[in-house]
Design an enzyme around this catalytic site. Structure first.
Site, PDB file in Angstrom:
ATOM      1  N   CYS A 118      -5.599   5.782   8.015  1.00 49.42           N
ATOM      2  CA  CYS A 118      -5.063   4.766   7.111  1.00 49.42           C
ATOM      3  C   CYS A 118      -4.059   3.956   7.912  1.00 49.42           C
ATOM      4  O   CYS A 118      -3.014   4.481   8.314  1.00 49.42           O
ATOM      5  CB  CYS A 118      -4.399   5.408   5.899  1.00 49.42           C
ATOM      6  SG  CYS A 118      -3.588   4.207   4.818  1.00 49.42           S
ATOM      7  N   GLY A 119      -4.382   2.703   8.168  1.00 51.01           N
ATOM      8  CA  GLY A 119      -3.536   1.879   9.025  1.00 51.01           C
ATOM      9  C   GLY A 119      -2.157   1.630   8.459  1.00 51.01           C
ATOM     10  O   GLY A 119      -1.141   1.765   9.158  1.00 51.01           O
TER      11      GLY A 119
ATOM     12  N   ASN B  44       0.901  -1.156   0.000  1.00 50.39           N
ATOM     13  CA  ASN B  44       0.000   0.000   0.000  1.00 50.39           C
ATOM     14  C   ASN B  44       0.938   1.204   0.000  1.00 50.39           C
ATOM     15  O   ASN B  44       1.638   1.455   0.989  1.00 50.39           O
ATOM     16  CB  ASN B  44      -0.846  -0.042   1.257  1.00 50.39           C
ATOM     17  CG  ASN B  44      -2.059   0.866   1.241  1.00 50.39           C
ATOM     18  OD1 ASN B  44      -2.713   0.992   2.262  1.00 50.39           O
ATOM     19  ND2 ASN B  44      -2.395   1.484   0.128  1.00 50.39           N
TER      20      ASN B  44
ATOM     21  N   GLU C 156     -10.768   0.548  -1.838  1.00 46.90           N
ATOM     22  CA  GLU C 156     -10.649   1.639  -0.879  1.00 46.90           C
ATOM     23  C   GLU C 156     -11.357   2.877  -1.414  1.00 46.90           C
ATOM     24  O   GLU C 156     -11.152   3.282  -2.570  1.00 46.90           O
ATOM     25  CB  GLU C 156      -9.180   1.964  -0.603  1.00 46.90           C
ATOM     26  CG  GLU C 156      -8.503   0.982   0.329  1.00 46.90           C
ATOM     27  CD  GLU C 156      -7.244   1.564   0.929  1.00 46.90           C
ATOM     28  OE1 GLU C 156      -7.352   2.566   1.673  1.00 46.90           O
ATOM     29  OE2 GLU C 156      -6.157   1.022   0.657  1.00 46.90           O
ATOM     30  N   ARG C 157     -12.154   3.457  -0.555  1.00 45.38           N
ATOM     31  CA  ARG C 157     -12.874   4.685  -0.889  1.00 45.38           C
ATOM     32  C   ARG C 157     -11.893   5.749  -1.379  1.00 45.38           C
ATOM     33  O   ARG C 157     -10.932   6.087  -0.719  1.00 45.38           O
ATOM     34  CB  ARG C 157     -13.602   5.166   0.375  1.00 45.38           C
ATOM     35  CG  ARG C 157     -14.363   6.447   0.246  1.00 45.38           C
ATOM     36  CD  ARG C 157     -15.050   6.822   1.552  1.00 45.38           C
ATOM     37  NE  ARG C 157     -14.104   6.904   2.673  1.00 45.38           N
ATOM     38  CZ  ARG C 157     -14.418   7.400   3.872  1.00 45.38           C
ATOM     39  NH1 ARG C 157     -15.646   7.805   4.123  1.00 45.38           N
ATOM     40  NH2 ARG C 157     -13.524   7.457   4.830  1.00 45.38           N
TER      41      ARG C 157
ATOM     42  N   ASN D 152     -15.225   1.713   2.412  1.00 42.29           N
ATOM     43  CA  ASN D 152     -14.231   0.749   1.959  1.00 42.29           C
ATOM     44  C   ASN D 152     -14.893  -0.622   1.980  1.00 42.29           C
ATOM     45  O   ASN D 152     -15.507  -0.998   2.996  1.00 42.29           O
ATOM     46  CB  ASN D 152     -13.026   0.750   2.893  1.00 42.29           C
ATOM     47  CG  ASN D 152     -12.428   2.135   3.058  1.00 42.29           C
ATOM     48  OD1 ASN D 152     -11.741   2.635   2.187  1.00 42.29           O
ATOM     49  ND2 ASN D 152     -12.693   2.768   4.196  1.00 42.29           N
TER      50      ASN D 152
ATOM     51  N   CYS E  30      -4.750  -2.711   2.801  1.00 43.67           N
ATOM     52  CA  CYS E  30      -5.500  -1.700   3.550  1.00 43.67           C
ATOM     53  C   CYS E  30      -5.463  -2.106   5.017  1.00 43.67           C
ATOM     54  O   CYS E  30      -6.031  -3.126   5.396  1.00 43.67           O
ATOM     55  CB  CYS E  30      -6.941  -1.613   3.050  1.00 43.67           C
ATOM     56  SG  CYS E  30      -7.985  -0.478   4.002  1.00 43.67           S
ATOM     57  N   GLY E  31      -4.779  -1.312   5.841  1.00 43.53           N
ATOM     58  CA  GLY E  31      -4.594  -1.670   7.240  1.00 43.53           C
ATOM     59  C   GLY E  31      -5.880  -1.640   8.041  1.00 43.53           C
ATOM     60  O   GLY E  31      -6.192  -2.590   8.779  1.00 43.53           O
ATOM     61  N   THR E  32      -6.645  -0.543   7.932  1.00 43.16           N
ATOM     62  CA  THR E  32      -7.922  -0.504   8.656  1.00 43.16           C
ATOM     63  C   THR E  32      -8.855  -1.584   8.126  1.00 43.16           C
ATOM     64  O   THR E  32      -9.641  -2.168   8.880  1.00 43.16           O
ATOM     65  CB  THR E  32      -8.586   0.880   8.548  1.00 43.16           C
ATOM     66  OG1 THR E  32      -8.775   1.219   7.172  1.00 43.16           O
ATOM     67  CG2 THR E  32      -7.761   1.944   9.245  1.00 43.16           C
TER      68      THR E  32
ATOM     69  N   ASN F 183      -6.550  10.662   0.361  1.00 39.95           N
ATOM     70  CA  ASN F 183      -6.748   9.584  -0.606  1.00 39.95           C
ATOM     71  C   ASN F 183      -6.119   9.966  -1.942  1.00 39.95           C
ATOM     72  O   ASN F 183      -5.789  11.130  -2.196  1.00 39.95           O
ATOM     73  CB  ASN F 183      -8.243   9.318  -0.804  1.00 39.95           C
ATOM     74  CG  ASN F 183      -8.902   8.754   0.433  1.00 39.95           C
ATOM     75  OD1 ASN F 183      -8.371   7.856   1.074  1.00 39.95           O
ATOM     76  ND2 ASN F 183     -10.063   9.283   0.772  1.00 39.95           N
TER      77      ASN F 183
END
Length: 290
Positions: free
Chosen positions: A86-87, A16, A210-211, A192, A219-221, A77
Site C-alpha cells: 500500500c503506497g 487514505n 481498492e480491492r 484494484n 491509493c498510492g500504488t 485491507n
C-alpha cells in the site's frame, strides 16, 4: 488475541486513512475479523486499512528482509484480508516511525510483502517512496459500469491494477462494490480498478475501487499505476528516452507526484499525517474476539 490493552494510532496519506498498531515483537494476534472491526467506521476506529508495525526479524514473512530493513509493514485491507503493498500506507508507516522516535529525517528502508521499499522523509515536509518497477502484463480487461465499457490496462505495482481512461470520473459510478470486468481470469485474486480523466499535460485525476476496501480517498500504488498507464498512452517511456517522466495525479483526498525514472524505478511523493493515538479498550476487544 490477547485482551490486554493495545496501543493504536490513526493516520492518513492524502486522506487514505489507517489504523496503526505498533507491535515490534509481533505479539499481537490480528485475525481478519478483528482487523475488519477495527477498520469499521461505525463500530470501530475506522480506516481504509490497518498498518501492523513489526520488526522484520520478529515476523516470519519478513525475516529474510531483516538485513535490509529493520521494520516490516504487515498491511491489512479494511475487510481483514492481507495485501502485498500500500503506497500511501508506506508513507504513513514511515511517518509513524518518525513520530515514535524510531527513525529520523532522511533515508530508511521498509519491508513489505511487495519487497523492500526505500523511503525518504524530507525535513518538515513530504515523504517520497521508491515504489519499485511497474510490470505491464499483456492481458488487460474490459470494465463495465452502467452500460458503459472501457478497455483497462493491466499494471502491476506489487499488487494488481486495471486502469481505465474515461471522459468523466462520474462514469465510474458508486464504486462501493467491485466494477464488473471480463475476463475474470486475468485477476484471479481480485484487482484494484482505477478510473482516470485528463486534467492537462501530464496531469490526471482518478477515482479508485481498492480491492477489499471499496472506494478510497487515495491509493498510492494506484496513482503509480495510473501514471505509468498514462505515460504509455501518451507515448512516453523513460527507458527509451533516458528522461524521467512526472505526472501530477489528483485524488479525492489530495495530490501525489509520481516520477518514473529511466531505470524503471517509480517514486511517489506526498503528505503523511498522524492525527490521533490512544488505547483499544480490552472490554471491547473481548466482544470482538469472544
Amino acid at each position: 488475541m490477547s485482551t490486554s490493552q493495545i496501543a493504536f494510532l490513526k493516520g492518513h496519506g492524502t486522506e487514505n486513512d489507517f489504523v496503526i498498531v505498533p507491535d515490534p515483537d509481533d505479539a499481537v494476534e490480528l485475525p481478519a475479523s478483528v482487523v475488519a472491526r477495527l477498520c469499521d467506521r461505525r463500530a470501530g476506529i475506522g480506516g481504509d486499512g490497518l498498518l501492523h508495525v513489526v520488526r522484520s526479524a520478529a515476523h516470519p514473512e519478513a525475516r529474510a528482509m531483516a538485513g535490509e530493513a529493520e521494520w516490516f509493514m504487515d498491511y491489512r485491507n479494511a475487510d481483514g484480508s492481507i495485501a502485498e503493498m500500500c503506497g500511501n500506507g508506506v508513507r504513513v508507516f514511515a511517518r509513524y516511525l518518525q513520530h515514535a522516535g524510531l527513525v529520523d529525517e532522511g533515508d530508511l528502508a521498509v519491508a513489505t510483502r511487495g519487497g523492500v521499499k526505500k523511503v525518504h522523509i524530507a525535513k518538515g515536509g513530504d515523504i517520497t517512496v521508491s515504489m519499485g518497477r511497474a510490470l505491464l502484463p499483456g492481458a488487460g480487461v474490459t470494465v463495465t459500469v452502467d452500460g458503459r465499457s472501457w478497455d483497462a490496462r493491466n499494471v502491476n505495482m506489487g499488487n494488481p491494477h486495471a486502469v481505465a481512461f474515461v471522459d468523466d470520473l462520474a462514469h465510474a459510478g458508486e464504486l462501493r462494490s467491485v466494477p464488473p470486468f471480463t475476463p475474470a481470469a486475468v485477476y484471479p485474486d481480485g484487482v484494484n480498478i482505477e478510473f482516470v480523466a485528463d486534467r492537462g499535460p501530464r496531469h490526471v485525476a482518478m477515482r479508485v475501487h481498492e480491492r477489499g476496501s471499496g472506494e478510497t480517498r487515495s491509493c498510492g500504488t494506484g496513482a503509480c499505476a495510473v501514471a505509468v498507464a498514462a505515460a504509455r498512452r501518451d507515448g512516453a517511456d523513460p527507458a527509451q528516452t533516458g528522461t524521467p517522466v512526472t505526472y501530477r495525479v489528483d485524488l479525492p483526498g489530495g495530490t501525489l507526484l509520481i516520477t518514473e525514472q529511466p531505470d524503471g524505478e517509480i517514486e511517489m511523493t506526498g503528505a503523511a499525517v498522524i492525527v490521533a493515538e490512544g488505547m483499544i479498550d480490552p472490554a471491547w476487544l473481548e466482544t470482538v474476539t469472544g
